[in-house]
Design a protein around this motif. Structure first.
Motif, PDB file in Angstrom:
ATOM      1  N   PRO A 151     -27.877  54.130 116.722  1.00  0.00           N
ATOM      2  CA  PRO A 151     -27.080  53.091 117.647  1.00  0.00           C
ATOM      3  C   PRO A 151     -26.943  53.860 118.875  1.00  0.00           C
ATOM      4  O   PRO A 151     -27.349  54.434 119.653  1.00  0.00           O
ATOM      5  CB  PRO A 151     -25.633  53.266 116.537  1.00  0.00           C
ATOM      6  N   SER A 152     -25.440  52.813 119.659  1.00  0.00           N
ATOM      7  CA  SER A 152     -25.887  54.021 120.704  1.00  0.00           C
ATOM      8  C   SER A 152     -25.070  54.510 121.372  1.00  0.00           C
ATOM      9  O   SER A 152     -24.706  55.295 119.698  1.00  0.00           O
ATOM     10  CB  SER A 152     -24.956  52.233 121.984  1.00  0.00           C
ATOM     11  N   GLN A 153     -25.238  55.766 122.684  1.00  0.00           N
ATOM     12  CA  GLN A 153     -24.257  56.659 122.142  1.00  0.00           C
ATOM     13  C   GLN A 153     -23.296  57.561 121.873  1.00  0.00           C
ATOM     14  O   GLN A 153     -22.847  57.570 121.371  1.00  0.00           O
ATOM     15  CB  GLN A 153     -25.504  57.337 123.464  1.00  0.00           C
ATOM     16  N   LEU A 154     -22.667  55.974 121.902  1.00  0.00           N
ATOM     17  CA  LEU A 154     -20.735  56.499 121.440  1.00  0.00           C
ATOM     18  C   LEU A 154     -20.675  56.705 119.803  1.00  0.00           C
ATOM     19  O   LEU A 154     -20.011  56.661 119.652  1.00  0.00           O
ATOM     20  CB  LEU A 154     -19.844  55.058 122.425  1.00  0.00           C
ATOM     21  N   VAL A 155     -21.540  55.236 119.557  1.00  0.00           N
ATOM     22  CA  VAL A 155     -21.915  54.975 118.094  1.00  0.00           C
ATOM     23  C   VAL A 155     -21.938  56.421 117.795  1.00  0.00           C
ATOM     24  O   VAL A 155     -21.637  56.603 116.409  1.00  0.00           O
ATOM     25  CB  VAL A 155     -21.791  53.801 117.489  1.00  0.00           C
ATOM     26  N   TYR A 156     -23.071  56.597 117.676  1.00  0.00           N
ATOM     27  CA  TYR A 156     -23.793  57.981 117.807  1.00  0.00           C
ATOM     28  C   TYR A 156     -23.294  58.962 117.501  1.00  0.00           C
ATOM     29  O   TYR A 156     -23.511  60.043 116.647  1.00  0.00           O
ATOM     30  CB  TYR A 156     -25.250  57.628 118.565  1.00  0.00           C
ATOM     31  N   ASP A 157     -22.260  59.684 118.597  1.00  0.00           N
ATOM     32  CA  ASP A 157     -21.723  60.845 118.049  1.00  0.00           C
ATOM     33  C   ASP A 157     -20.454  60.371 117.015  1.00  0.00           C
ATOM     34  O   ASP A 157     -20.017  61.782 117.046  1.00  0.00           O
ATOM     35  CB  ASP A 157     -20.831  61.218 120.041  1.00  0.00           C
ATOM     36  N   THR A 173     -35.334  60.871 113.512  1.00  0.00           N
ATOM     37  CA  THR A 173     -34.975  59.549 114.050  1.00  0.00           C
ATOM     38  C   THR A 173     -35.399  59.668 115.639  1.00  0.00           C
ATOM     39  O   THR A 173     -35.481  59.131 115.975  1.00  0.00           O
ATOM     40  CB  THR A 173     -34.144  59.145 113.012  1.00  0.00           C
ATOM     41  N   HIS A 174     -33.395  61.005 115.644  1.00  0.00           N
ATOM     42  CA  HIS A 174     -33.691  61.293 117.347  1.00  0.00           C
ATOM     43  C   HIS A 174     -34.380  62.043 117.467  1.00  0.00           C
ATOM     44  O   HIS A 174     -35.586  61.435 119.043  1.00  0.00           O
ATOM     45  CB  HIS A 174     -32.752  61.654 117.495  1.00  0.00           C
TER      46      HIS A 174
END
Length: 202
Positions: free
Chosen positions: A105-111, A148-149
């Motif tokens: 996901p986007s960085q915010l959701v990734y965190d 994946t990252h």
């Protein structure tokens, strides 16, 4: 669920309906409701609702907003479930693991995702004592996120064989037979790159 967990423009009816459809897919995979219409009957009992899962993942790949929403729904659904290690919650963890192997996901959701997985994988709360299988999936999903990252997201949904391997938390193997009579078996996962595969031969 009437509303998205994201702050979206409800005037975009097509997006809103698609988000609700993806939420229905999540609930259906967990056995909590009927699957949306339009999906074929299952052919492989080891990968239930495989066509629906592939469609959900494809929507995640094609639409970043849907991807974030799916992740938020799965994070919410796998948090403090009232029936630890039940069939329902483990199905949700399996679905989360599948998505983690394909795209992030986007960085915010990734965190939020990493915090959620770390908490369940390595948290010290006594409440985790009854969630042993959930903790296994959390560790496995965290590995998927790291892979994946590191290698970058995919462009295609998972195959049925990949879904089977992920839900069993097992690697996949392929055997190559060469013209000189030699053979080589390699182990891989859904995030394996061509470079990694070739590295096993040289």
């Amino acid at each position: 669920m009437a509303l998205s967990l994201l702050d979206i423009d409800l005037a975009d009816s097509e997006l809103h309906e698609n988000l609700l459809r993806m939420n229905t897919c999540i609930l259906a995979y967990a056995g909590l409701c009927q699957a949306p219409s339009g999906y074929p009957d299952d052919e492989n009992p080891k990968a239930p609702m495989s066509a629906m899962v592939q469609d959900l993942v494809k929507n995640c790949l094609d639409h970043p907003t849907i991807r974030d929403e799916v992740y938020l729904q799965l994070i919410k659904s796998t948090t403090s479930h009232p029936e630890p290690d039940s069939s329902t919650i483990l199905k949700l963890w399996k679905l989360l693991s599948i998505v983690c192997w394909i795209c992030l996901p986007s960085q915010l959701v990734y965190d939020y995702l990493r915090a959620h997985l770390r908490n369940y994988a390595y948290g010290n709360s006594s409440s985790f004592s009854k969630r042993k299988k959930e903790r296994e999936f959390a560790r496995y999903a965290l590995k998927a996120v790291q892979r994946t990252h590191s290698n970058g997201g995919r462009k295609q949904p998972p195959s049925v064989d990949e879904m089977v391997a992920v839900t069993l938390m097992t690697p996949m193997y392929a055997k190559f037979n060469f013209l000189d009579g030699q053979s080589r078996s390699i182990m891989f996962d859904p995030a394996t790159t061509t470079t990694e595969v070739l590295g096993n031969f040289f």
